[in-house]
Each structure stands twice: as structure tokens, then as C-alpha cells.
Design a protein around this motif. Sequence first.
Motif, short mmCIF file in Angstrom:
data_model
loop_
_atom_site.label_atom_id
_atom_site.label_comp_id
_atom_site.label_asym_id
_atom_site.label_seq_id
_atom_site.Cartn_x
_atom_site.Cartn_y
_atom_site.Cartn_z
N ARG A 170 35.56 38.10 45.02
CA ARG A 170 34.61 38.44 46.07
C ARG A 170 34.91 37.58 47.30
NH1 ARG A 170 30.42 41.37 43.71
NH2 ARG A 170 30.16 41.04 41.45
N ARG A 171 34.77 38.18 48.45
CA ARG A 171 34.98 37.42 49.68
C ARG A 171 33.72 36.61 50.00
NH1 ARG A 171 39.63 39.31 52.05
NH2 ARG A 171 40.31 41.35 51.28
N ARG A 172 33.94 35.43 50.53
CA ARG A 172 32.83 34.55 50.88
C ARG A 172 32.47 34.75 52.35
NH1 ARG A 172 35.09 28.96 49.67
NH2 ARG A 172 32.98 28.21 49.33
N VAL B 249 38.62 32.88 48.85
CA VAL B 249 37.82 33.90 48.19
C VAL B 249 37.26 33.29 46.90
CG1 VAL B 249 39.22 35.76 49.16
CG2 VAL B 249 39.77 34.86 46.87
N MET C 275 25.30 40.47 48.50
CA MET C 275 26.53 39.87 47.94
C MET C 275 27.72 40.80 48.18
SD MET C 275 27.36 38.84 43.97
CE MET C 275 26.14 37.53 43.99
N PRO C 276 28.85 40.27 48.65
CA PRO C 276 30.02 41.11 48.88
C PRO C 276 30.46 41.82 47.60
CG PRO C 276 30.32 38.94 49.87
CD PRO C 276 29.09 38.86 49.00
N ALA C 277 31.00 43.01 47.76
CA ALA C 277 31.46 43.79 46.60
C ALA C 277 32.67 43.12 45.97
CB ALA C 277 31.81 45.20 47.04
N GLU C 278 32.80 43.29 44.67
CA GLU C 278 33.96 42.75 43.96
C GLU C 278 35.18 43.63 44.26
OE1 GLU C 278 34.38 40.81 39.69
OE2 GLU C 278 34.44 43.02 39.55
N GLU C 279 36.29 42.99 44.60
CA GLU C 279 37.55 43.69 44.87
C GLU C 279 38.56 43.30 43.81
OE1 GLU C 279 38.53 43.88 49.27
OE2 GLU C 279 37.06 42.26 49.28
N THR D 165 36.46 35.83 40.48
CA THR D 165 35.47 36.04 39.42
C THR D 165 36.12 36.12 38.05
OG1 THR D 165 35.58 38.43 39.87
CG2 THR D 165 33.83 37.16 40.96
#
Length: 251
Positions: A63-65, A71, A1-5, A74
Motif C-alpha cells: 500500500r502506498r503511504r 511503500v 486507506m490506500p488500496a492494496e496493489e 503487506t
Amino acid sequence: MPAEESTAAIVLRARDYSESDRIVTMLTREFGKLSGIAKGAKASRRRFERKLEPFSHVNLFFRRRPHGQLVFITRAEPGDSAPPAIEDDLAKIALGSYMLELADALTSEEAEAADAYHVLARSLDTLGAGVANLAMRQSFELNLLHAAGFGLDFGRCRICDDADATDGVAVYFVVSRGGIVCARCRPQAPEGAVRLTAASAAALAALGAAPIEAAASITAAGSEGALAIARFLASILDRKLRSVEFLDSLL
């Protein structure tokens, strides 16, 4: 899963999607303009309640898809600034809506836009604390154009580079040159132009050089100054802004 930014962001526009989701477009400090989907935004009070509305200044988490431009938002938390206090002033609502729409039109998805973000943030704060008038509108337009890479020059002739081009005489704003041409050089610039009085050219030069917070102390350019900016915007935008007609009727 992409990291949360995360990033500071200003909500430009939002619309409902399906029964409980929202699609939101934001101008961010770190990532330029982003569009994202907030799942359950209409039902989740803890993560989103009243934070994803136009004018909201938020700390955005996303998060990027792997596929698709949207995006995945969250959560959103209150930002450093509250939404501008404009709800009881029709002129402020009109000018604020125009600020959001023009910022949207002059920025591209995920292209660097930190300067445009800061211009918009300061402009909304100033609008909330001040008065909506023509000087503030012109200051915002010129500052945002500069942030987007279109620095218009109203103080120096684009042909002879004379800094005294507006010294008591009319000048001509030539859209294709992004600035003024003095009366002496006008025959060398056969393109269509907007004639500006010396006072209007000087006002536009002052408004373009000063931060938006100083607009209240600067005299606005006249109707010909407004026309010059409008002609230039029309030349670079790919659509007519919906907020312009209403704003023009008030300012």
C-alpha cells in the motif's frame, strides 16, 4: 486507506530496521523500482519468511503511504521463478550480486522499468542454470544498458555510418558518442577512446543484439571490450559499484 496493489518483483537489497522490520528495495514489473518497509518481517513467517532477501523473485503486495517515499509492504508470496541456484559457486554469487547492484544503479524510484525488470529476471534464471563467465557478464551489461535507454553501437561507425567499420581493422569506442568510430573517421573524433580489435567489436555487437540466454554460445570480447563497457558505465553512474572489484578478480 490506500488500496492494496500488487506486482511481480525482484529483491535488489534489504536491511534490518528496528527490532523486527526490514527496508527492502525491489525492481518491479509494473511500478519500476520501489523501496518499502515490511513491518514485523523478521517475526512474521506467514507473510514474509525468507521472501524478502536479495535475489528473491516474489509477488509483492503493498500500500502506498500518504507521506514519504517508502511503500508499506503487506505481504510477499513466491513468484514465478525460484531464486537462482548460485549458493555453491563463488563466481555466480559475484556475478549475481553485480547484476542486482547494476540494475539498482541504472533504475530510478518508480520510473518505468519493465524492460530492465525482464532483463534482470532472465539473466538471473540463465545464471542459475548456466556458468558465470565474461560473455554472460558483457551480455547482461549491454542488454541492461539498452533497457535503460543506452543502446551502444559496436557495428556501425557513429560518424560515417559505415556498417563495415569493423571489417578486419581496429576501431575506436568513444564514450561520449556511445559507439565506435572507424579508423578513417578517427581524426574527426578527437575525444579519448578505447581501441578495439575487429574481433572484440564484433563480439560486443553480437552480445548486445542477442538475448542473455544466447550468451553461452557467443565468444566474449577481450579485455579492451570489457574496458569499453566499464568506461561507459563510469560515465553515467554516480557511484562506484561495490561488487565490481570482487567480480573483476574472478572474471
